[in-house]
Design a protein around this motif. Sequence first.
Motif, PDB file in Angstrom:
ATOM      1  N   ARG A 482       0.812  -1.218   0.000  1.00 15.91           N
ATOM      2  CA  ARG A 482       0.000   0.000   0.000  1.00 15.91           C
ATOM      3  C   ARG A 482       0.851   1.276   0.000  1.00 15.91           C
ATOM      4  O   ARG A 482       0.399   2.317  -0.446  1.00 15.91           O
ATOM      5  CB  ARG A 482      -0.913   0.033   1.243  1.00 15.91           C
ATOM      6  N   ARG A 483       2.085   1.215   0.486  1.00 14.12           N
ATOM      7  CA  ARG A 483       2.853   2.427   0.727  1.00 14.12           C
ATOM      8  C   ARG A 483       4.042   2.607  -0.213  1.00 14.12           C
ATOM      9  O   ARG A 483       4.583   3.704  -0.289  1.00 14.12           O
ATOM     10  CB  ARG A 483       3.369   2.428   2.170  1.00 14.12           C
ATOM     11  N   VAL A 484       4.502   1.554  -0.872  1.00 12.21           N
ATOM     12  CA  VAL A 484       5.685   1.705  -1.724  1.00 12.21           C
ATOM     13  C   VAL A 484       5.397   2.691  -2.849  1.00 12.21           C
ATOM     14  O   VAL A 484       4.254   2.846  -3.298  1.00 12.21           O
ATOM     15  CB  VAL A 484       6.140   0.346  -2.314  1.00 12.21           C
ATOM     16  N   ARG A 485       6.460   3.365  -3.292  1.00 15.44           N
ATOM     17  CA  ARG A 485       6.301   4.308  -4.399  1.00 15.44           C
ATOM     18  C   ARG A 485       5.910   3.542  -5.655  1.00 15.44           C
ATOM     19  O   ARG A 485       6.346   2.411  -5.867  1.00 15.44           O
ATOM     20  CB  ARG A 485       7.600   5.083  -4.616  1.00 15.44           C
ATOM     21  N   ARG A 486       5.109   4.115  -6.481  1.00 20.13           N
ATOM     22  CA  ARG A 486       4.668   3.487  -7.725  1.00 20.13           C
ATOM     23  C   ARG A 486       4.931   4.417  -8.895  1.00 20.13           C
ATOM     24  O   ARG A 486       4.891   5.631  -8.727  1.00 20.13           O
ATOM     25  CB  ARG A 486       3.168   3.155  -7.631  1.00 20.13           C
ATOM     26  N   PRO A 487       5.189   3.903 -10.104  1.00 18.31           N
ATOM     27  CA  PRO A 487       5.324   2.480 -10.409  1.00 18.31           C
ATOM     28  C   PRO A 487       6.639   1.900  -9.900  1.00 18.31           C
ATOM     29  O   PRO A 487       7.629   2.623  -9.759  1.00 18.31           O
ATOM     30  CB  PRO A 487       5.272   2.462 -11.938  1.00 18.31           C
ATOM     31  N   ILE A 488       6.632   0.591  -9.656  1.00 13.03           N
ATOM     32  CA  ILE A 488       7.809  -0.085  -9.130  1.00 13.03           C
ATOM     33  C   ILE A 488       7.802  -1.532  -9.614  1.00 13.03           C
ATOM     34  O   ILE A 488       6.741  -2.154  -9.748  1.00 13.03           O
ATOM     35  CB  ILE A 488       7.846   0.002  -7.593  1.00 13.03           C
ATOM     36  N   TYR A 489       8.983  -2.042  -9.905  1.00 18.07           N
ATOM     37  CA  TYR A 489       9.126  -3.433 -10.357  1.00 18.07           C
ATOM     38  C   TYR A 489       9.226  -4.344  -9.124  1.00 18.07           C
ATOM     39  O   TYR A 489       9.901  -3.995  -8.163  1.00 18.07           O
ATOM     40  CB  TYR A 489      10.389  -3.574 -11.204  1.00 18.07           C
TER      41      TYR A 489
END
Length: 499
Positions: A482-489
């Motif tokens: 829910r909190r990770v920066r997006r977009p992300i692999y």
Amino acid sequence: MTRTILTAEFQHESNTFSRIGATLDSFRQRYWFTGDAAIEARGDANTPLAGFLDVARRESWQVVHPISTGATPSGPVAREAYETIAGLIVDTVRAERDRLDGILLGLHGAMVAEHLEDGEGELLARIRAIVGPDLPIGLTLDPHANVTAAMVRHAQIIVAYKTYPHVDMRERAVQAAEILRRTMAGEIAPITLREAPPMLEEVTGGRTDIGPMVARIAAAIAYEQEPDVFAVSVDGGFGNADIAETGPTVLVTCQGDLARHRAFAHGLARDMWDRRHESPNVFLTVEAAAAEARDFDAASGPLVIADYADNPGGGAYGDSTTLLAALLAAGVEDAALGGLVDAEAVAELARHPVGSQVRVALGGKTDPRIGGGPLVLEGELRHLSDGRYVGEGLMIGGLEGSFGPTAVLRVGGLDLLVISNAAQMLDLGQFRAFGIVPEDKRVLAVKSMQHFRAAFEPIAGRVIVCDGGGLCSPDLTKLPYRRVRRPIYPLDAAAAWPA
């Protein structure tokens, strides 16, 4: 001139998807030493403190050491635990401020607390507010650190371990202390640069024995020989932390031509991104692992099976039963499995005399959806103890540890090490202390990802890894971020870098 430095160790790797957090008791249970007691217990082993002291003794520094503590990886650190330990360090910095020439901290780099995402960044910010902008602060970090912008902003010197398994913790701490020595003497004025590709984790989890990290570490060591370069750290990241700045980083602690140093860091980070699909790891199903165990010829040493997904060293519960069930179903003989975390089962077993036949429900009690539910098994109770052991190998040699109340139950042809305190298997002494001689077994199953290799690979005829569905499954797309920066692999097919 006599220098005064403050040293401390405060370590936790926080798997934010775990239901079990790290309380104050969790830290006290694993290791908790203050002052001279810390120096006595950890000052001559493979620890950051030992490396700091190697340089401090040589240079006749006065050392102020408030605490060494760490808890087994788990869910976020409880507010009380964080504030108590961070408060002890910060209060000591405040009390000693007028005589401090430098600070050295042995941290992990992936600590999340209940009330804040960046445990290390917050600790450093509080210290920096007391000591001002110029006092040099040096850190050692685990290569599974999620190195944040705040950490780099508040510490001039950052040195991560270069090995996984981590057999160079003391060596890297010596490196950090040497950089601090030169900084305090006015010879250098380092800062740390950071590159962070948009990935949850480096593809191998940071393996340094095989795979793409081998060349990166070699390049880092070579660049450290360049003028004005003092440390290069290649961090694989810890993808089980759902925070904004999760992910791998490349750090260069340096001075001088910052554009050149940043270009080097970017090149290594770009390599991590470009090779994000190139994993050398082959994850078997538990059924396939058990089939290989059933037929294995141990003439050249035991088959070692790592239950990768149930690694307590990554915050998994350590009570997954899927591999155990598969080994029993396959009729695997002359085997041992450790350590299955189940304090309730140990308490039940402890009600019986050693040598008796006991029926007990084992494992799978924390969250049966993760790695299987309890298995009701009957076997011979072979051993009961308080769970204390002493490390023998490169990682924890000479360090005392404890699984808490511990039992060994023989079920069919398998000796099952059942423990109360979650901890990964990374040392032969963790079997030997409980009457299991690892070299004499045909099959050894361990709950670990990679650290086991330092001690177990030298005695193994073959090593395999499996994914039994535990909380540390290598398939990160299964987790509800829910909190990770997006977009992300690998969560976003459209993730790109540079943007």
